[in-house]
Design an enzyme around this catalytic site. Structure first.
Site: not given
Length: 238
Positions: A131, A158
């Site tokens: 992230h 992700k």
């Protein structure tokens, strides 16, 4: 076009309230996975985790457990070794189905290899995640992050980044699409905030397989309520 599952993120401060349990039940048909965030707890609490998981077991949904560190946008104020220790303890808890493991270029790859393999040996699916809440890196760097993560062979890759312009959103979608064509891992790509909402609803168009929504308050910039998200994602799959 790929099929997209819907993950509903919850971040309870303690055991699940009757209201939250009711909200999950009402929206159950729109949910495939419950993402249980635990970084908001003052400290890692295995007994509380077991209680909450027991509450969630009444639903026929996969359970993904996530401890998000403050470095990657969460509330977990722990150092690298403390985070790795928490992951080690989580892997030994057999009651859930999936685990989120944060990827960082600062951590030696051997540590990730050990964790991912241990988790998979325990029957857990691994969501290897990265992230960036400050910016969207250049396209080549986005592709390289996916490339480095896939070398660990998790079930999911992700990548969530913060866009500052339309081109940032396009770069994330392109990186996701290109990676999806060259890996057996399931891909997740999120361009956060309102600007990047298209990445959440059009995941499947670009090879993505999982989109995160909310039931109560959004747990990340740009999250959409699961019932609305399910409807929007389904629009692209029809």
């Amino acid at each position: 076009m790929t099929h997209v599952d819907i993950a509903a993120t919850i971040a309870p401060e303690d055991k699940l309230s009757k209201t939250l349990l009711k909200d999950i039940k009402v929206n159950e048909e729109s949910i495939d996975i419950i993402e249980l965030r635990i970084d908001q707890w003052p400290s890692f609490n295995k007994a509380l985790l077991n209680e909450v998981i027991k509450q969630l077991k009444i639903f026929h949904l996969k359970i993904l457990v996530t401890y998000r560190t403050s470095v990657q946008g969460g509330k977990g104020a722990v150092n690298e070794q403390e985070y790795l220790n928490i992951l080690g303890e989580l892997i030994e808890c057999p009651q859930f189905d999936m685990i989120d493991i944060e990827w960082s270029s600062a951590v030696k790859i051997e540590k990730y290899t050990h964790l991912v393999q241990r988790a998979q040996q325990k029957g857990l699916e691994v969501v290897l995640s990265h992230h960036n809440f400050q910016e969207t890196p250049a396209l080549d760097e986005l592709k390289f992050i996916y490339f480095k993560m896939q070398k660990l062979n998790p079930e999911y890759l992700k990548l969530a980044v913060m866009p500052k312009c339309q081109e940032d959103v396009l770069h994330l979608l392109e990186a996701m699409s290109l990676t999806a064509k060259h890996t057996t891992c399931r891909i997740v790509g999120i361009s956060m905030s309102s600007l990047g909402k298209v990445s959440r609803i059009a995941q499947g168009v670009f090879g993505g397989t999982l989109s995160y929504g909310c039931i109560e308050e959004p747990q990340a910039p740009g999250q959409i309520h699961v019932s609305k998200l399910k409807s929007m994602v389904s629009f692209y799959e029809d």
